[in-house]
Structures are given as structure tokens and as C-alpha cells.
Design an enzyme around this catalytic site. Structure first.
Site, PDB file in Angstrom:
ATOM      1  N   LYS A   1      46.090  44.499  46.973  1.00 36.63           N
ATOM      2  CA  LYS A   1      46.392  43.208  46.478  1.00 36.63           C
ATOM      3  C   LYS A   1      47.305  42.716  48.010  1.00 36.63           C
ATOM      4  CE  LYS A   1      44.544  42.083  42.534  1.00 36.63           C
ATOM      5  NZ  LYS A   1      44.832  41.385  41.367  1.00 36.63           N
TER       6      LYS A   1
ATOM      7  N   LYS B   1      32.808  44.766  45.968  1.00 38.52           N
ATOM      8  CA  LYS B   1      33.082  44.913  43.885  1.00 38.52           C
ATOM      9  C   LYS B   1      32.861  42.909  43.648  1.00 38.52           C
ATOM     10  CE  LYS B   1      36.976  43.832  41.714  1.00 38.52           C
ATOM     11  NZ  LYS B   1      38.348  44.659  41.424  1.00 38.52           N
TER      12      LYS B   1
ATOM     13  N   LYS C   1      37.184  38.343  41.134  1.00 42.91           N
ATOM     14  CA  LYS C   1      37.257  36.932  40.534  1.00 42.91           C
ATOM     15  C   LYS C   1      37.706  36.220  41.327  1.00 42.91           C
ATOM     16  CE  LYS C   1      38.985  37.635  35.926  1.00 42.91           C
ATOM     17  NZ  LYS C   1      40.342  39.004  35.963  1.00 42.91           N
TER      18      LYS C   1
HETATM   19  P1  TYM Z   1      40.365  42.590  35.571  1.00 41.65           P
HETATM   20  O1  TYM Z   1      41.038  41.091  34.676  1.00 41.65           O
HETATM   21  O2  TYM Z   1      40.461  42.435  37.190  1.00 41.65           O
HETATM   22  O3  TYM Z   1      39.075  42.189  34.673  1.00 41.65           O
HETATM   23  C1  TYM Z   1      38.480  42.672  33.351  1.00 41.65           C
HETATM   24  C2  TYM Z   1      37.269  43.845  33.290  1.00 41.65           C
HETATM   25  O4  TYM Z   1      36.468  44.209  34.456  1.00 41.65           O
HETATM   26  C3  TYM Z   1      36.037  44.821  34.653  1.00 41.65           C
HETATM   27  N1  TYM Z   1      35.623  43.827  36.026  1.00 41.65           N
HETATM   28  C4  TYM Z   1      34.375  44.721  36.512  1.00 41.65           C
HETATM   29  N2  TYM Z   1      32.918  45.164  36.289  1.00 41.65           N
HETATM   30  C5  TYM Z   1      32.662  46.005  36.190  1.00 41.65           C
HETATM   31  N3  TYM Z   1      31.912  45.001  38.019  1.00 41.65           N
HETATM   32  C6  TYM Z   1      32.798  44.291  38.173  1.00 41.65           C
HETATM   33  N4  TYM Z   1      32.736  43.798  39.580  1.00 41.65           N
HETATM   34  C7  TYM Z   1      34.125  44.082  37.620  1.00 41.65           C
HETATM   35  N5  TYM Z   1      34.969  43.199  37.787  1.00 41.65           N
HETATM   36  C8  TYM Z   1      36.547  43.730  37.274  1.00 41.65           C
HETATM   37  C9  TYM Z   1      37.410  45.584  35.199  1.00 41.65           C
HETATM   38  O5  TYM Z   1      37.173  46.855  35.173  1.00 41.65           O
HETATM   39  C10 TYM Z   1      38.188  45.323  33.977  1.00 41.65           C
HETATM   40  O6  TYM Z   1      38.020  45.656  32.539  1.00 41.65           O
HETATM   41  N6  TYM Z   1      43.644  46.137  35.247  1.00 41.65           N
HETATM   42  C11 TYM Z   1      42.916  44.984  34.327  1.00 41.65           C
HETATM   43  C12 TYM Z   1      43.376  44.032  33.210  1.00 41.65           C
HETATM   44  C13 TYM Z   1      44.428  44.864  32.450  1.00 41.65           C
HETATM   45  C14 TYM Z   1      44.048  45.834  31.696  1.00 41.65           C
HETATM   46  C15 TYM Z   1      44.889  46.191  30.924  1.00 41.65           C
HETATM   47  C16 TYM Z   1      42.356  46.555  30.756  1.00 41.65           C
HETATM   48  C17 TYM Z   1      45.787  45.468  32.184  1.00 41.65           C
HETATM   49  N7  TYM Z   1      45.709  45.819  31.305  1.00 41.65           N
HETATM   50  C18 TYM Z   1      44.741  47.482  30.115  1.00 41.65           C
HETATM   51  C19 TYM Z   1      42.118  47.533  29.838  1.00 41.65           C
HETATM   52  C20 TYM Z   1      44.004  48.260  29.265  1.00 41.65           C
HETATM   53  C21 TYM Z   1      42.201  43.762  35.553  1.00 41.65           C
HETATM   54  O7  TYM Z   1      42.872  43.610  36.332  1.00 41.65           O
HETATM   55  O8  TYM Z   1      40.884  43.314  34.706  1.00 41.65           O
END
Ligand code: TYM
Length: 329
Positions: free
Chosen positions: A114, A196, A199
Site C-alpha cells: 500500500k 488477488k 476492491k
Molecule cells: P478487506 O476489507 O480488504 O476484505 C474483507 C474480507 O475479504 C477478504 N478478501 C478476500 N478473500 C478471498 N479472495 C479475495 N480476493 C479477497 N479479497 C478480500 C479479506 O481477507 C477479508 O477477510 N484488514 C481487513 C479488515 C479488518 C479485519 C479486522 C478483518 C480490520 N480489522 C479484524 C478481520 C478482523 C481488510 O482490509 O479486509
């Protein structure tokens, strides 16, 4: 009777949820709500590590809540809330930051990625992001964290921080386990299937959003990058086809072997059209339900207010113990 285990997870409200988010995370959230105490958070503070337009951010945040509900999460069973409504997340984040080493944060690949992508805004929030994530999880004495594969390093750091705190100040936090789907923990970009699905991908064709129109889902899947082997096989040498099989299998419940044998001797064209139709069918009720929730903002408000109240109580219980353990007056 054994106590129910606690589950915590969240997504950052930016843009809109992708099929990767759904298959990697939300599908499991729904599964776990059956016999766990679950907290599903919209981690709005995390989104601030990238500059947001306030008006748009407000809208997107509400829309994420509607997307959680439209994915089938039951607001009576689960605690669904905004991170910024429970200030203990930030308080614990500060405390945990004081036992997290700069060296540990520097090793985080997401930070490296990032900060590479946002050269003009490498802010300190981007750097301490994983500490806030650890606070989110540990605040509720979480046992299980259902996420996609990309969160593995953050989860490992969270476990290290929890163990370190417990060793320094006495048993306080559960050491959480990561929970990923057997297949679909990493859904890949449709345009670069070794990367991957994300978003924030600049190429709209690379990502399927849960909110995409039927037309655009069909187009995106038909245009998905594959190879010239012309065999439907689940192997690393054919990452594009492997990804589509994964999507197909995750949404239908058919095993990978069943999908592969169903398409034996068939061409990519048929397989892509069928996969697109499965995604479209799957998302149809989602979109309808999403619209209904967005037309009922009073209900959305009730959900997040109730969620915040319930989360606040649990968070304050943990913080009372944390403050005491650390000797705060
Ligand atoms: P974020 O918002 O990027 O994504 C949300 C969830 O989706 C999963 N994910 C994927 N799984 C499979 N294939 C993909 N291409 C893919 N892209 C995203 C992510 O692994 C996630 O589970 N840091 C986290 C948010 C967060 C969080 C937390 C999660 C903040 N605090 C505490 C769990 C517990 C994030 O950026 O997710």
C-alpha cells in the site's frame, strides 16, 4: 454446556464488496452465525488510511451495512456495528501499539504494497493499521477470525501481540485462530489471475462487485484471462481457469472434481457462460435485498445503534480488565 465461541471479522468500507470478499469471508460469516457469538464490524477507521471524500464515505459506509445484511447476516443473531462507534478499539490500539515493534510492522507485506501504491500519502495510519486490527480482534476475546488468505500475516501478528500481552501482564486475551474457506480463500483477479481480486483494482474488468449488473458480470467473466490449453483443469499452470472453477464450486457447493468432470471435453466458452450465469443467479436475490435495505435507512440505523451498544458493553468489560492489569489508576 460448553460456552459458544466468539467470532470477529470485518471489512473496510471502500467502493463496494467484491465476489472475493464474499467467497473468502462473508460466506463463512453466515455459516458461523449458527453456533457462535459473532461480531461483524464495518472497519471505517481502517478506511481512513486512504483519503476519503466525507460525503461519499458516509454513503459507502451505510451501503456496506446494507450489503452485510443482504448477504444474509442476521442482525438479531450477530452484533453488526461500525468500528468508530466503539471508542475502545482506538484505546486498545494505542496500548497494543506500545508492545508492538516497528520491525514487526515493517515486515507487513500489505504495508509495503500500500505504501508503494500511495506514494504521496504514506501516513502513519497505514503503518500502524495491523495494530488497530489486532485491537479489533482482541477487544472481544475472539476465538475465530473468518477472513481470506491475504489477512494471514496480520492474524499472525495479532496472535503474537496477544501472547506477548498475556506474558507481560497476565492472562487477558484469547489467542485467536484464523478461519478460511477450504477453497476460495484467495479469489484472483479476472484480468491477472496470479494477483488477488481487489476492491481497489483500477481495471474494472478484473473484479466482480456484488452490485454489478447482470450484463457486466457476463461480460467480465467472458473476458476473463485464461490460457490456450482448452481443458477445464484445476491446476496452478492454468490460474485463470482454476479461479473460475473455484468461484463455480464455492457458489454451487459442488466439489472441484464434480465441476471438472461436468465440463470434461467442453470448451472455455460454455464454461465461462455457465459460470457467469451461476454468479448472476446467485447475486439476484442479494441485489433485491440490498435495494430493500437501502430504502429502509431507519432499519439500518436501528441495526448499527443496537450493534454499537452491545459491542460497547463487551469492549468495556475487556478494557476494564486491561486497564487494571496495566496498573492504570
Ligand atoms: P478487506 O476489507 O480488504 O476484505 C474483507 C474480507 O475479504 C477478504 N478478501 C478476500 N478473500 C478471498 N479472495 C479475495 N480476493 C479477497 N479479497 C478480500 C479479506 O481477507 C477479508 O477477510 N484488514 C481487513 C479488515 C479488518 C479485519 C479486522 C478483518 C480490520 N480489522 C479484524 C478481520 C478482523 C481488510 O482490509 O479486509
Amino acid at each position: 454446556m460448553r460456552e459458544k465461541k466468539t467470532v470477529f471479522s470485518g471489512a473496510q468500507p471502500t467502493g463496494s464488496l467484491t465476489l472475493g470478499n464474499y467467497i473468502g469471508a462473508l460466506q463463512n460469516w453466515k455459516e458461523l452465525e449458527k453456533d457462535h457469538n459473532c461480531l461483524y464490524c464495518i472497519v471505517d477507521l481502517h478506511s481512513l488510511t486512504v483519503r476519503q471524500d466525507p460525503k461519499e464515505f458516509h454513503k459507502v459506509s451505510l451501503s456496506f451495512l446494507a450489503q452485510y445484511l443482504a448477504s444474509g447476516l442476521n442482525p438479531e443473531k450477530n452484533i453488526i456495528f461500525f468500528q468508530s462507534h466503539v471508542p475502545q478499539h482506538v484505546e486498545l490500539s494505542w496500548i497494543l501499539g506500545c508492545i508492538t515493534y516497528v520491525g514487526e510492522l515493517k515486515r507487513m507485506t500489505q504495508f509495503k504494497d500500500k505504501s508503494g501504491q500511495n506514494r504521496d500519502n504514506v501516513n502513519s495510519g497505514l503503518f500502524t493499521y495491523p495494530v488497530l486490527m489486532a485491537a479489533d480482534i482482541l477487544l472481544y476475546k475472539t476465538d475465530l477470525v473468518p477472513v481470506g488468505e491475504d489477512q494471514k500475516q496480520h492474524l499472525e501478528l495479532t496472535r503474537d501481540i496477544a501472547t506477548r500481552f498475556n506474558n507481560l501482564y497476565g492472562e487477558t486475551f484469547s489467542v485467536p485462530k484464523m478461519y478460511t474457506p477450504k477453497i476460495g480463500a484467495r479469489i484472483m483477479s479476472l484480468q491477472e489471475p496470479t494477483k488477488k481480486m481487489s476492491k481497489s483494482d483500477e481495471n474494472a474488468n478484473a473484479t466482480i462487485l456484488l452490485m454489478d449488473s447482470e450484463d457486466s458480470i457476463m461480460k467480465k467473466i467472458k473476458r476473463a484471462v485464461t490460457d490456450s490449453e482448452n481443458i477445464i483443469a484445476y491446476r496452478d499452470e492454468q490460474p485463470g481457469i482454476k479461479n473460475l472453477i473455484t468461484i463455480y464450486s464455492s457458489l454451487t457447493g459442488l466439489s472441484v472434481e464434480e465441476v471438472v468432470s461436468k465440463y470434461e471435453g467442453k470448451g472455455y466458452g460454455v464454461f465461462k457462460t455457465d459460470t457467469a450465469e451461476i454468479v448472476i443467479e446467485f447475486l439476484r436475490p442479494f441485489k433485491k435485498s440490498y435495494e430493500d435495505y437501502m430504502n429502509n435507512l431507519d432499519f439500518i440505523e436501528k441495526v448499527y445503534e443496537t450493534g454499537a451498544k452491545r459491542a460497547y458493553e463487551l469492549a468495556e468489560n475487556t478494557m476494564t480488565l486491561v486497564r487494571k492489569r496495566m496498573g492504570m489508576v
